[in-house]
Scaffold this motif. Structure first.
Motif, PDB file in Angstrom:
ATOM      1  N   LEU A   1       0.861  -1.183   0.000  1.00 15.38           N
ATOM      2  CA  LEU A   1       0.000   0.000   0.000  1.00 15.38           C
ATOM      3  C   LEU A   1       0.898   1.234   0.000  1.00 15.38           C
ATOM      4  N   PRO A   2       1.081   1.862  -1.165  1.00 19.84           N
ATOM      5  CA  PRO A   2       1.960   3.036  -1.230  1.00 19.84           C
ATOM      6  C   PRO A   2       1.337   4.226  -0.501  1.00 19.84           C
ATOM      7  N   PRO A   3       2.135   5.228  -0.170  1.00 17.76           N
ATOM      8  CA  PRO A   3       1.610   6.408   0.526  1.00 17.76           C
ATOM      9  C   PRO A   3       0.553   7.125  -0.316  1.00 17.76           C
ATOM     10  N   LYS A   4      -0.364   7.787   0.372  1.00 14.87           N
ATOM     11  CA  LYS A   4      -1.394   8.557  -0.318  1.00 14.87           C
ATOM     12  C   LYS A   4      -0.753   9.761  -0.998  1.00 14.87           C
ATOM     13  N   PRO A   5      -1.038   9.978  -2.283  1.00 11.75           N
ATOM     14  CA  PRO A   5      -0.421  11.102  -2.998  1.00 11.75           C
ATOM     15  C   PRO A   5      -0.913  12.447  -2.481  1.00 11.75           C
ATOM     16  N   ALA A   6      -0.066  13.456  -2.613  1.00  8.73           N
ATOM     17  CA  ALA A   6      -0.427  14.795  -2.143  1.00  8.73           C
ATOM     18  C   ALA A   6      -1.413  15.472  -3.083  1.00  8.73           C
ATOM     19  N   VAL A   7      -1.384  15.092  -4.379  1.00  9.32           N
ATOM     20  CA  VAL A   7      -2.276  15.717  -5.354  1.00  9.32           C
ATOM     21  C   VAL A   7      -3.515  14.841  -5.550  1.00  9.32           C
ATOM     22  N   LYS A   8      -4.614  15.452  -5.968  1.00  8.98           N
ATOM     23  CA  LYS A   8      -5.865  14.747  -6.172  1.00  8.98           C
ATOM     24  C   LYS A   8      -5.771  13.855  -7.402  1.00  8.98           C
ATOM     25  N   VAL A   9      -6.252  12.624  -7.270  1.00  7.80           N
ATOM     26  CA  VAL A   9      -6.251  11.673  -8.381  1.00  7.80           C
ATOM     27  C   VAL A   9      -7.634  11.637  -9.013  1.00  7.80           C
ATOM     28  N   ASN A  10      -7.701  11.885 -10.307  1.00  3.98           N
ATOM     29  CA  ASN A  10      -8.987  11.917 -11.001  1.00  3.98           C
ATOM     30  C   ASN A  10      -9.161  10.641 -11.816  1.00  3.98           C
ATOM     31  N   SER A  11      -9.336   9.521 -11.125  1.00  2.00           N
ATOM     32  CA  SER A  11      -9.539   8.252 -11.818  1.00  2.00           C
ATOM     33  C   SER A  11     -11.023   8.068 -12.113  1.00  2.00           C
ATOM     34  N   PRO A  12     -11.376   7.271 -13.124  1.00  2.00           N
ATOM     35  CA  PRO A  12     -12.788   7.108 -13.505  1.00  2.00           C
ATOM     36  C   PRO A  12     -13.579   6.335 -12.457  1.00  2.00           C
ATOM     37  N   ASP A  13     -14.889   6.567 -12.460  1.00  2.00           N
ATOM     38  CA  ASP A  13     -15.781   5.829 -11.562  1.00  2.00           C
ATOM     39  C   ASP A  13     -15.978   4.398 -12.037  1.00  2.00           C
ATOM     40  N   ALA A  14     -15.912   4.180 -13.346  1.00  2.00           N
ATOM     41  CA  ALA A  14     -16.100   2.852 -13.927  1.00  2.00           C
ATOM     42  C   ALA A  14     -15.435   2.830 -15.292  1.00  2.00           C
ATOM     43  N   LYS A  15     -15.430   1.661 -15.915  1.00  4.31           N
ATOM     44  CA  LYS A  15     -14.917   1.554 -17.273  1.00  4.31           C
ATOM     45  C   LYS A  15     -15.656   0.450 -18.002  1.00  4.31           C
ATOM     46  N   ILE A  16     -15.614   0.492 -19.319  1.00  3.81           N
ATOM     47  CA  ILE A  16     -16.234  -0.541 -20.148  1.00  3.81           C
ATOM     48  C   ILE A  16     -15.218  -1.659 -20.355  1.00  3.81           C
ATOM     49  N   THR A  17     -15.569  -2.857 -19.911  1.00  3.53           N
ATOM     50  CA  THR A  17     -14.630  -3.978 -20.029  1.00  3.53           C
ATOM     51  C   THR A  17     -14.933  -4.887 -21.210  1.00  3.53           C
ATOM     52  N   ALA A  18     -16.158  -4.823 -21.738  1.00  8.01           N
ATOM     53  CA  ALA A  18     -16.520  -5.644 -22.901  1.00  8.01           C
ATOM     54  C   ALA A  18     -17.740  -5.018 -23.557  1.00  8.01           C
ATOM     55  N   LEU A  19     -17.876  -5.220 -24.847  1.00  7.29           N
ATOM     56  CA  LEU A  19     -19.056  -4.720 -25.559  1.00  7.29           C
ATOM     57  C   LEU A  19     -19.307  -5.559 -26.797  1.00  7.29           C
ATOM     58  N   ARG A  20     -20.555  -5.516 -27.250  1.00  6.84           N
ATOM     59  CA  ARG A  20     -20.943  -6.265 -28.450  1.00  6.84           C
ATOM     60  C   ARG A  20     -21.858  -5.410 -29.302  1.00  6.84           C
TER      61      ARG A  20
END
Length: 231
Positions: free
Chosen positions: A33-52
């Motif tokens: 578990l690395p240290p919490k970064p000082a800057v805000k991380v803007n990662s996505p809430d979800a992602k598309i893993t497959a589609l048809r």
């Protein structure tokens, strides 16, 4: 650990060799578990893993969806006829969208116990699968909301905005008109506009073959052609 589920990617990056999410963590596994970064991380809430076939993302402008597309709060995912899409949230809960389905990503909701990735089902059907660590996921529907527990369940919204919940594993709940009805495994419930949810009823059993089908042929469009009779 960090107080922000958006930082889960830090754990993925610091622990190589875990394979793609969702992970099946065994007892005794050690994680860095690395240290919490000082800057805000803007990662996505979800992602598309497959589609048809034909899947569209509005983020905010409509565009054809692609695998690994990131999804943020307010983004919409829609499927066309004979189309489907799989969404993976940061808590590793999964939503599978059926055809003619429109879902709005609502993002994380802070709570005292956990952070819950939420979405809103406007129309169509989706199947939810929650692992041991996912906690609870709430999906807004026109009649109220669906609370998915750990396990697997399906919810659909028809043209009259009625919501149906079918639970295949675990226990979930349906809420309408300020009344919440728990739905156990292998049961279902329905909520119509302006009405409380119906009492849970047993789901119909799966069809069985009268005889072994002589052939099963998969076509290019993903559909299957089967010879045989259902009981």
């Amino acid at each position: 650990f960090y107080g922000d589920s958006r930082l889960v990617e830090l754990i993925h990056e610091a622990n190589q060799g875990m394979g793609p999410a969702p992970h099946n963590l065994a007892e005794g596994r050690k994680l860095r578990l690395p240290p919490k970064p000082a800057v805000k991380v803007n990662s996505p809430d979800a992602k598309i893993t497959a589609l048809r076939n034909k899947v569209e993302v509005q983020a905010p402008e409509p565009k054809p969806a692609k695998k690994e597309d990131p999804l943020f709060k307010g983004n919409r995912v829609g499927t066309k006829e004979s189309s489907a899409a799989d969404l993976l949230f940061r808590d590793e809960s999964q939503l599978r969208l059926g055809e003619h389905t429109l879902v709005v990503i609502l993002g994380d909701v802070q709570s005292r116990a956990a952070k819950v990735g939420e979405a809103s089902l406007v129309t169509g059907s989706l199947r939810a699968r929650l692992g041991e660590l996912a906690g609870k996921k709430e999906i807004d529907v026109p009649t109220g909301k669906i609370s998915f527990g750990r396990g697997e369940a399906q919810v659909s919204v028809d043209d009259k905005k009625s919501a149906r919940l079918a639970v295949y594993k675990g226990t979930s709940a349906i809420t309408s008109q300020s009344k919440t009805v728990p739905v156990p495994q292998n049961f279902g419930s329905k909520a119509e506009m302006g009405k409380a949810p119906s009492p849970p009823k047993p789901l119909p059993g799966a069809p069985t073959w009268k005889s072994v089908p002589p052939s099963l042929t998969f076509l290019d469009d993903g559909k299957a052609s089967v010879a045989g009779e259902y009981a």
